[in-house]
Design a protein around this motif. Structure first.
Motif, PDB file in Angstrom:
ATOM      1  N   ASP A  33       0.826  -1.209   0.000  1.00 44.32           N
ATOM      2  CA  ASP A  33       0.000   0.000   0.000  1.00 44.32           C
ATOM      3  C   ASP A  33       0.862   1.262   0.000  1.00 44.32           C
ATOM      4  O   ASP A  33       0.559   2.226  -0.697  1.00 44.32           O
ATOM      5  CB  ASP A  33      -0.937   0.021   1.208  1.00 44.32           C
ATOM      6  CG  ASP A  33      -2.203  -0.794   1.003  1.00 44.32           C
ATOM      7  OD1 ASP A  33      -2.558  -1.087  -0.160  1.00 44.32           O
ATOM      8  OD2 ASP A  33      -2.852  -1.125   2.011  1.00 44.32           O
ATOM      9  N   HIS A  58      -5.613   2.502  -2.391  1.00 38.71           N
ATOM     10  CA  HIS A  58      -4.591   1.983  -1.488  1.00 38.71           C
ATOM     11  C   HIS A  58      -4.512   2.776  -0.188  1.00 38.71           C
ATOM     12  O   HIS A  58      -4.128   2.220   0.846  1.00 38.71           O
ATOM     13  CB  HIS A  58      -3.254   1.855  -2.207  1.00 38.71           C
ATOM     14  CG  HIS A  58      -3.271   0.717  -3.180  1.00 38.71           C
ATOM     15  ND1 HIS A  58      -3.098  -0.585  -2.786  1.00 38.71           N
ATOM     16  CD2 HIS A  58      -3.503   0.682  -4.514  1.00 38.71           C
ATOM     17  CE1 HIS A  58      -3.199  -1.384  -3.839  1.00 38.71           C
ATOM     18  NE2 HIS A  58      -3.456  -0.635  -4.898  1.00 38.71           N
ATOM     19  N   LYS A  72      -7.250   3.792   1.215  1.00 37.97           N
ATOM     20  CA  LYS A  72      -8.389   3.172   1.897  1.00 37.97           C
ATOM     21  C   LYS A  72      -7.998   1.813   2.472  1.00 37.97           C
ATOM     22  O   LYS A  72      -8.281   1.515   3.639  1.00 37.97           O
ATOM     23  CB  LYS A  72      -9.555   3.010   0.922  1.00 37.97           C
ATOM     24  CG  LYS A  72     -10.770   2.355   1.549  1.00 37.97           C
ATOM     25  CD  LYS A  72     -11.882   2.161   0.532  1.00 37.97           C
ATOM     26  CE  LYS A  72     -13.042   1.424   1.198  1.00 37.97           C
ATOM     27  NZ  LYS A  72     -13.961   0.853   0.259  1.00 37.97           N
ATOM     28  N   SER A  73      -7.342   0.975   1.678  1.00 33.88           N
ATOM     29  CA  SER A  73      -6.974  -0.351   2.185  1.00 33.88           C
ATOM     30  C   SER A  73      -5.945  -0.244   3.308  1.00 33.88           C
ATOM     31  O   SER A  73      -5.979  -1.034   4.254  1.00 33.88           O
ATOM     32  CB  SER A  73      -6.503  -1.275   1.062  1.00 33.88           C
ATOM     33  OG  SER A  73      -5.307  -0.824   0.497  1.00 33.88           O
ATOM     34  N   SER A  74      -5.083   0.738   3.237  1.00 36.71           N
ATOM     35  CA  SER A  74      -4.104   0.950   4.308  1.00 36.71           C
ATOM     36  C   SER A  74      -4.802   1.318   5.614  1.00 36.71           C
ATOM     37  O   SER A  74      -4.460   0.794   6.685  1.00 36.71           O
ATOM     38  CB  SER A  74      -3.126   2.054   3.895  1.00 36.71           C
ATOM     39  OG  SER A  74      -2.145   2.224   4.875  1.00 36.71           O
ATOM     40  N   GLU A 127      -7.906   0.555   6.414  1.00 41.56           N
ATOM     41  CA  GLU A 127      -8.625  -0.644   6.855  1.00 41.56           C
ATOM     42  C   GLU A 127      -7.678  -1.628   7.536  1.00 41.56           C
ATOM     43  O   GLU A 127      -8.006  -2.197   8.584  1.00 41.56           O
ATOM     44  CB  GLU A 127      -9.308  -1.327   5.667  1.00 41.56           C
ATOM     45  CG  GLU A 127     -10.458  -0.563   5.091  1.00 41.56           C
ATOM     46  CD  GLU A 127     -10.974  -1.147   3.777  1.00 41.56           C
ATOM     47  OE1 GLU A 127     -12.014  -0.661   3.317  1.00 41.56           O
ATOM     48  OE2 GLU A 127     -10.333  -2.070   3.209  1.00 41.56           O
ATOM     49  N   LEU A 128      -6.512  -1.829   6.937  1.00 42.34           N
ATOM     50  CA  LEU A 128      -5.533  -2.752   7.513  1.00 42.34           C
ATOM     51  C   LEU A 128      -5.096  -2.274   8.892  1.00 42.34           C
ATOM     52  O   LEU A 128      -5.020  -3.073   9.836  1.00 42.34           O
ATOM     53  CB  LEU A 128      -4.325  -2.905   6.587  1.00 42.34           C
ATOM     54  CG  LEU A 128      -3.210  -3.821   7.082  1.00 42.34           C
ATOM     55  CD1 LEU A 128      -3.716  -5.246   7.278  1.00 42.34           C
ATOM     56  CD2 LEU A 128      -2.036  -3.787   6.106  1.00 42.34           C
ATOM     57  N   TRP A 141     -10.845 -10.087   5.196  1.00 53.62           N
ATOM     58  CA  TRP A 141     -10.463  -8.831   4.531  1.00 53.62           C
ATOM     59  C   TRP A 141      -9.696  -9.113   3.245  1.00 53.62           C
ATOM     60  O   TRP A 141      -9.970  -8.512   2.203  1.00 53.62           O
ATOM     61  CB  TRP A 141      -9.634  -7.975   5.499  1.00 53.62           C
ATOM     62  CG  TRP A 141      -9.188  -6.667   4.937  1.00 53.62           C
ATOM     63  CD1 TRP A 141      -9.955  -5.557   4.684  1.00 53.62           C
ATOM     64  CD2 TRP A 141      -7.854  -6.320   4.566  1.00 53.62           C
ATOM     65  NE1 TRP A 141      -9.172  -4.557   4.190  1.00 53.62           N
ATOM     66  CE2 TRP A 141      -7.874  -4.997   4.106  1.00 53.62           C
ATOM     67  CE3 TRP A 141      -6.644  -7.005   4.585  1.00 53.62           C
ATOM     68  CZ2 TRP A 141      -6.735  -4.335   3.660  1.00 53.62           C
ATOM     69  CZ3 TRP A 141      -5.509  -6.346   4.146  1.00 53.62           C
ATOM     70  CH2 TRP A 141      -5.564  -5.027   3.683  1.00 53.62           C
ATOM     71  N   LEU A 157     -10.796  -8.129  -0.646  1.00 52.81           N
ATOM     72  CA  LEU A 157      -9.990  -7.232  -1.478  1.00 52.81           C
ATOM     73  C   LEU A 157      -9.514  -7.875  -2.778  1.00 52.81           C
ATOM     74  O   LEU A 157      -9.116  -7.161  -3.700  1.00 52.81           O
ATOM     75  CB  LEU A 157      -8.786  -6.711  -0.703  1.00 52.81           C
ATOM     76  CG  LEU A 157      -9.018  -5.431   0.082  1.00 52.81           C
ATOM     77  CD1 LEU A 157      -7.765  -4.992   0.796  1.00 52.81           C
ATOM     78  CD2 LEU A 157      -9.520  -4.319  -0.812  1.00 52.81           C
TER      79      LEU A 157
END
Length: 177
Positions: A51, A80, A82-84, A86-87, A157, A161
């Motif tokens: 990310d 990315h 957003k995914s960062s 979320e992670l 998750w 993704l």
């Protein structure tokens, strides 16, 4: 394959023991080669670094790329980030002992350094190639973890993704046409 067999293969190949928290299998690509899931620590590390690379390289592409590259980069940057986020939230809530690295690894930093040295068509070509590589690697990592990762929340998750990562790969492939 079990972890003992992977360790034996790694030792037979003359690989040194890990110098960081990342396992030999993930660091060398052995896990991907034999289709073994990463540990939660390795999965989180690789997902977070991926990310970071996507975000920083896409910020650069938003400035230096041609019109199609800039449009793609904007989508990658948004997705990315957003995914960062979320992670980070998932790790905080469900993976207590796992940490997210503060910086990219040396190989991603080297890729960025190379990208920073390019302009025009060379930049566009290299950014596209980096995106193809990054998304293929991410799909492999996320697929393996979604199938057999040891943290149920992170496994779900990763599974959610995968379609997004596959779409990103298709978009990156289309940049060359």
């Amino acid at each position: 394959m079990n972890k003992l067999l992977i360790a034996a293969i790694a030792l037979a190949m003359g690989m040194a023991p890990p110098v960081s928290a990342q396992s030999v299998g993930e660091r060398t690509g052995l896990n991907a080669l034999v289709g073994v899931s990463s540990s939660t620590d390795d999965f989180v590390r690789e997902a977070a670094i991926g990310d970071m690379f996507e975000t920083v390289s896409s910020e650069l592409a938003a400035i230096r790329g041609d019109v199609p590259i800039r449009a793609f980069a904007a989508r990658m940057n948004e997705a990315h980030q957003k995914s960062s986020a979320e992670l980070t939230l998932l790790v905080r809530r469900h993976a207590g002992g796992t940490t997210i690295p503060p910086t990219m690894d040396g190989s991603r930093q080297a890729m960025l350094a190379r990208l920073r040295g390019l302009m025009g068509d060379e930049f566009n070509r290299q950014y596209r190639e980096d995106q193809l590589t990054a998304h293929r690697d991410a799909i492999s990592l996320f697929q393996r973890y979604a199938e057999s990762g040891d943290n149920p929340q992170l496994r779900a998750w990763a599974r959610n993704l995968l379609p997004v990562l596959r779409e990103h790969l298709r978009m990156a492939e289309a940049l060359g046409h």
